[in-house]
Structures are given as C-alpha cells and as structure tokens.
Write a protein that holds these residues in place. Structure first.
Motif, PDB file in Angstrom:
ATOM      1  N   ALA A  54      -8.095  -2.189 -17.021  1.00 25.27           N
ATOM      2  CA  ALA A  54      -6.746  -2.459 -16.512  1.00 25.27           C
ATOM      3  C   ALA A  54      -6.281  -1.418 -15.485  1.00 25.27           C
ATOM      4  CB  ALA A  54      -5.754  -2.544 -17.663  1.00 25.27           C
ATOM      5  N   ARG A  55      -6.546  -0.163 -15.731  1.00 22.50           N
ATOM      6  CA  ARG A  55      -6.061   0.876 -14.812  1.00 22.50           C
ATOM      7  C   ARG A  55      -6.640   0.696 -13.410  1.00 22.50           C
ATOM      8  NH1 ARG A  55      -6.955   7.373 -15.472  1.00 22.50           N
ATOM      9  NH2 ARG A  55      -5.540   8.015 -13.802  1.00 22.50           N
ATOM     10  N   GLN A  56      -7.926   0.490 -13.330  1.00 25.57           N
ATOM     11  CA  GLN A  56      -8.578   0.286 -12.039  1.00 25.57           C
ATOM     12  C   GLN A  56      -8.144  -1.049 -11.430  1.00 25.57           C
ATOM     13  OE1 GLN A  56     -12.860   0.215 -12.174  1.00 25.57           O
ATOM     14  NE2 GLN A  56     -13.042   0.523  -9.975  1.00 25.57           N
ATOM     15  N   GLY A  57      -8.025  -2.063 -12.262  1.00 28.54           N
ATOM     16  CA  GLY A  57      -7.612  -3.377 -11.787  1.00 28.54           C
ATOM     17  C   GLY A  57      -6.210  -3.381 -11.206  1.00 28.54           C
ATOM     18  N   LEU A  58      -5.295  -2.684 -11.868  1.00 29.15           N
ATOM     19  CA  LEU A  58      -3.916  -2.622 -11.357  1.00 29.15           C
ATOM     20  C   LEU A  58      -3.859  -1.892 -10.022  1.00 29.15           C
ATOM     21  CD1 LEU A  58      -2.032  -1.947 -14.702  1.00 29.15           C
ATOM     22  CD2 LEU A  58      -1.948  -4.046 -13.312  1.00 29.15           C
ATOM     23  N   GLU A  59      -4.629  -0.823  -9.901  1.00 29.69           N
ATOM     24  CA  GLU A  59      -4.701  -0.115  -8.612  1.00 29.69           C
ATOM     25  C   GLU A  59      -5.250  -1.042  -7.536  1.00 29.69           C
ATOM     26  OE1 GLU A  59      -3.756   2.806  -7.402  1.00 29.69           O
ATOM     27  OE2 GLU A  59      -3.080   3.710  -9.271  1.00 29.69           O
ATOM     28  N   ALA A  60      -6.301  -1.790  -7.882  1.00 31.64           N
ATOM     29  CA  ALA A  60      -6.910  -2.707  -6.914  1.00 31.64           C
ATOM     30  C   ALA A  60      -5.930  -3.801  -6.505  1.00 31.64           C
ATOM     31  CB  ALA A  60      -8.188  -3.315  -7.487  1.00 31.64           C
ATOM     32  N   VAL A  61      -5.157  -4.329  -7.448  1.00 34.70           N
ATOM     33  CA  VAL A  61      -4.149  -5.344  -7.121  1.00 34.70           C
ATOM     34  C   VAL A  61      -3.160  -4.774  -6.109  1.00 34.70           C
ATOM     35  CG1 VAL A  61      -2.169  -6.641  -8.021  1.00 34.70           C
ATOM     36  CG2 VAL A  61      -4.352  -6.700  -9.229  1.00 34.70           C
ATOM     37  N   ASP A  62      -2.696  -3.545  -6.340  1.00 32.72           N
ATOM     38  CA  ASP A  62      -1.765  -2.913  -5.390  1.00 32.72           C
ATOM     39  C   ASP A  62      -2.407  -2.775  -4.013  1.00 32.72           C
ATOM     40  OD1 ASP A  62       0.274  -2.703  -7.225  1.00 32.72           O
ATOM     41  OD2 ASP A  62      -0.128  -0.596  -7.709  1.00 32.72           O
ATOM     42  N   ILE A  63      -3.649  -2.331  -3.971  1.00 34.58           N
ATOM     43  CA  ILE A  63      -4.367  -2.167  -2.698  1.00 34.58           C
ATOM     44  C   ILE A  63      -4.486  -3.508  -1.979  1.00 34.58           C
ATOM     45  CG2 ILE A  63      -6.629  -1.617  -1.695  1.00 34.58           C
ATOM     46  CD1 ILE A  63      -6.823   0.533  -4.033  1.00 34.58           C
ATOM     47  N   LEU A  64      -4.882  -4.530  -2.717  1.00 34.19           N
ATOM     48  CA  LEU A  64      -5.054  -5.863  -2.124  1.00 34.19           C
ATOM     49  C   LEU A  64      -3.724  -6.437  -1.630  1.00 34.19           C
ATOM     50  CD1 LEU A  64      -7.575  -7.296  -4.716  1.00 34.19           C
ATOM     51  CD2 LEU A  64      -8.043  -6.871  -2.295  1.00 34.19           C
ATOM     52  N   ARG A  65      -2.673  -6.236  -2.370  1.00 38.31           N
ATOM     53  CA  ARG A  65      -1.377  -6.791  -1.970  1.00 38.31           C
ATOM     54  C   ARG A  65      -0.804  -6.064  -0.768  1.00 38.31           C
ATOM     55  NH1 ARG A  65       2.269  -8.497  -6.901  1.00 38.31           N
ATOM     56  NH2 ARG A  65       3.001  -9.991  -5.367  1.00 38.31           N
ATOM     57  N   ARG A  66      -1.058  -4.767  -0.652  1.00 35.40           N
ATOM     58  CA  ARG A  66      -0.573  -4.005   0.516  1.00 35.40           C
ATOM     59  C   ARG A  66      -1.301  -4.410   1.789  1.00 35.40           C
ATOM     60  NH1 ARG A  66      -0.817   0.726  -2.880  1.00 35.40           N
ATOM     61  NH2 ARG A  66      -2.762   1.216  -1.858  1.00 35.40           N
ATOM     62  N   GLU A  89      -1.605 -11.713   6.804  1.00 31.33           N
ATOM     63  CA  GLU A  89      -1.411 -13.160   6.856  1.00 31.33           C
ATOM     64  C   GLU A  89      -2.135 -13.883   5.719  1.00 31.33           C
ATOM     65  OE1 GLU A  89       0.294 -15.163   9.219  1.00 31.33           O
ATOM     66  OE2 GLU A  89       1.227 -13.270   9.756  1.00 31.33           O
ATOM     67  N   ALA A  90      -3.386 -13.502   5.465  1.00 31.28           N
ATOM     68  CA  ALA A  90      -4.193 -14.186   4.453  1.00 31.28           C
ATOM     69  C   ALA A  90      -3.881 -13.636   3.066  1.00 31.28           C
ATOM     70  CB  ALA A  90      -5.672 -13.987   4.762  1.00 31.28           C
ATOM     71  N   PRO A  91      -4.016 -14.466   2.030  1.00 36.28           N
ATOM     72  CA  PRO A  91      -3.813 -13.955   0.678  1.00 36.28           C
ATOM     73  C   PRO A  91      -4.863 -12.899   0.363  1.00 36.28           C
ATOM     74  CG  PRO A  91      -4.255 -16.339   0.662  1.00 36.28           C
ATOM     75  CD  PRO A  91      -4.359 -15.866   2.070  1.00 36.28           C
ATOM     76  N   GLY A  92      -4.437 -11.733  -0.113  1.00 38.51           N
ATOM     77  CA  GLY A  92      -5.369 -10.658  -0.408  1.00 38.51           C
ATOM     78  C   GLY A  92      -5.929 -10.736  -1.807  1.00 38.51           C
ATOM     79  N   VAL A  93      -5.192 -11.377  -2.696  1.00 33.07           N
ATOM     80  CA  VAL A  93      -5.627 -11.438  -4.090  1.00 33.07           C
ATOM     81  C   VAL A  93      -5.246 -12.798  -4.660  1.00 33.07           C
ATOM     82  CG1 VAL A  93      -3.522 -10.318  -4.955  1.00 33.07           C
ATOM     83  CG2 VAL A  93      -5.603 -10.214  -6.304  1.00 33.07           C
ATOM     84  N   GLY A  94      -6.207 -13.388  -5.373  1.00 32.41           N
ATOM     85  CA  GLY A  94      -5.963 -14.665  -6.033  1.00 32.41           C
ATOM     86  C   GLY A  94      -5.439 -14.431  -7.439  1.00 32.41           C
ATOM     87  N   PRO A  95      -5.644 -15.400  -8.324  1.00 29.89           N
ATOM     88  CA  PRO A  95      -5.163 -15.269  -9.691  1.00 29.89           C
ATOM     89  C   PRO A  95      -5.814 -14.092 -10.409  1.00 29.89           C
ATOM     90  CG  PRO A  95      -5.820 -17.525  -9.223  1.00 29.89           C
ATOM     91  CD  PRO A  95      -6.261 -16.693  -8.069  1.00 29.89           C
ATOM     92  N   VAL A  96      -4.998 -13.401 -11.218  1.00 28.58           N
ATOM     93  CA  VAL A  96      -5.478 -12.262 -11.993  1.00 28.58           C
ATOM     94  C   VAL A  96      -5.000 -12.434 -13.430  1.00 28.58           C
ATOM     95  CG1 VAL A  96      -5.448  -9.754 -12.267  1.00 28.58           C
ATOM     96  CG2 VAL A  96      -5.381 -10.748  -9.971  1.00 28.58           C
ATOM     97  N   LEU A  97      -5.938 -12.318 -14.361  1.00 23.82           N
ATOM     98  CA  LEU A  97      -5.647 -12.421 -15.794  1.00 23.82           C
ATOM     99  C   LEU A  97      -5.495 -11.048 -16.418  1.00 23.82           C
ATOM    100  CD1 LEU A  97      -8.404 -15.008 -16.695  1.00 23.82           C
ATOM    101  CD2 LEU A  97      -5.949 -15.384 -16.971  1.00 23.82           C
ATOM    102  N   LEU A  98      -4.641 -10.953 -17.405  1.00 19.94           N
ATOM    103  CA  LEU A  98      -4.484  -9.743 -18.207  1.00 19.94           C
ATOM    104  C   LEU A  98      -4.870 -10.121 -19.627  1.00 19.94           C
ATOM    105  CD1 LEU A  98      -3.481  -6.807 -18.332  1.00 19.94           C
ATOM    106  CD2 LEU A  98      -1.183  -7.710 -18.733  1.00 19.94           C
ATOM    107  N   ASP A  99      -5.804  -9.382 -20.243  1.00 21.10           N
ATOM    108  CA  ASP A  99      -6.246  -9.765 -21.584  1.00 21.10           C
ATOM    109  C   ASP A  99      -5.177  -9.440 -22.622  1.00 21.10           C
ATOM    110  OD1 ASP A  99      -6.486  -7.058 -22.221  1.00 21.10           O
ATOM    111  OD2 ASP A  99      -8.642  -7.098 -22.475  1.00 21.10           O
ATOM    112  N   VAL A 100      -5.381  -9.939 -23.825  1.00 24.25           N
ATOM    113  CA  VAL A 100      -4.399  -9.838 -24.892  1.00 24.25           C
ATOM    114  C   VAL A 100      -4.056  -8.390 -25.237  1.00 24.25           C
ATOM    115  CG1 VAL A 100      -6.089 -10.000 -26.772  1.00 24.25           C
ATOM    116  CG2 VAL A 100      -3.750 -10.749 -27.155  1.00 24.25           C
ATOM    117  N   ASN A 101      -5.006  -7.473 -25.127  1.00 28.77           N
ATOM    118  CA  ASN A 101      -4.767  -6.069 -25.456  1.00 28.77           C
ATOM    119  C   ASN A 101      -4.329  -5.244 -24.253  1.00 28.77           C
ATOM    120  OD1 ASN A 101      -5.580  -6.451 -28.157  1.00 28.77           O
ATOM    121  ND2 ASN A 101      -7.719  -6.308 -27.534  1.00 28.77           N
TER     122      ASN A 101
END
Length: 150
Positions: free
Chosen positions: A43-55, A59-71
């Motif tokens: 999760a820690r690395q994934g959240l950082e990557a989501v921020d990087i992709l969204r920044r 014009e094009a979508p940088g990140v598609g759907p992202v799931l967060l597991d139950v824990n």
C-alpha cells in the motif's frame, strides 16, 4: 531495510501470496467490462505511485482503477491483459487473468476490498504498465530516501 518503527520499506516488501491471488471474476458476466491483469504492490508504495501518476496525467488518464485490499496492506492496479507475461518489477506481483474471467467490474472483485480509484464506466481505461513501472520505481526511491532520513 527496516526502519526505526519496525516497519519494512516497500522497496524490500513483497505482496503476500493472498494479495497476489487471482480475484474472483464473474465469468458469467459475458462481454461486460474490459479484460485485465492485476499488479499488486504494498500500500505505501502503491499510494505514492498513484500520486505520481495523477500528478503527471496531463490530457491522458495516468491511472486506471485501483483496488485496496481488506486489510489496507496492498493496492491492486488493473493493467492490460498479457502484462503478467513480461512483468518483472521487484516488490510487486502481476496476476495473469486474461481468459479467466476477470474484467473491470463495477464492484471490487476482492471480497472485503474497495476501490481506491473506481473504474471509469465511460472509458474502461486501465493503467499503462510501462507508466506504472516508472511510477513504482520512483515511489520506491522516494520511500527509501525518506526512510534514510529518519
């Protein structure tokens, strides 16, 4: 690398086998949704990557759907089918789902999980694996740098 608070940095952490398992797909769903593979990361690395992709989206979508597991331990990025065959990013896993029924669904395909970023019903876009690989690498470097200054 262990930090002073006894947690592991994501550069050394590997997703659990459970987090890398194929989420149950609805094979009876017919042709609804876009076929995809699933890249799981801590999760820690994934959240950082989501921020990087969204920044860097522009014009094009940088990140598609992202799931967060139950824990809340792992994130799952939906990527194009066939990505698993060539995925070699340390600290992550890519589950091949093409032909096994997983499609971008309206509801999270992981029991107890939730969408961090839900699918866009209009586009059906998933995350580009080359762009994701770069973002995950940058995220790991940022985390290592931050942990080195504690």
């Amino acid at each position: 690398m262990k930090t002073s608070d006894s947690s592991w940095t994501t550069a050394q952490h590997k997703p659990t086998a459970e987090a890398s398992e194929l989420p149950p797909g609805d094979a009876s769903d017919g042709d609804h949704g876009v076929p995809c593979d699933l890249v799981t990361v801590p999760a820690r690395q994934g959240l950082e990557a989501v921020d990087i992709l969204r920044r860097g989206a522009g014009e094009a979508p940088g990140v598609g759907p992202v799931l967060l597991d139950v824990n809340c331990d792992n994130l799952g990025f939906l990527v194009p089918p066939g990505t698993a065959a060539g995925w070699d990013m340390p600290g992550s896993a890519c589950t091949e789902t093409a032909g096994r029924g997983l499609r971008v669904p309206a509801e999270p395909p992981v029991t107890g999980g939730a969408w961090l970023l839900p699918p866009d019903a209009d586009t059906g876009e998933v995350t580009d694996p080359a762009v994701l690989r770069e973002a995950l690498g940058e995220a790991a470097r940022l985390i290592e740098a931050a942990d080195g200054h504690r």
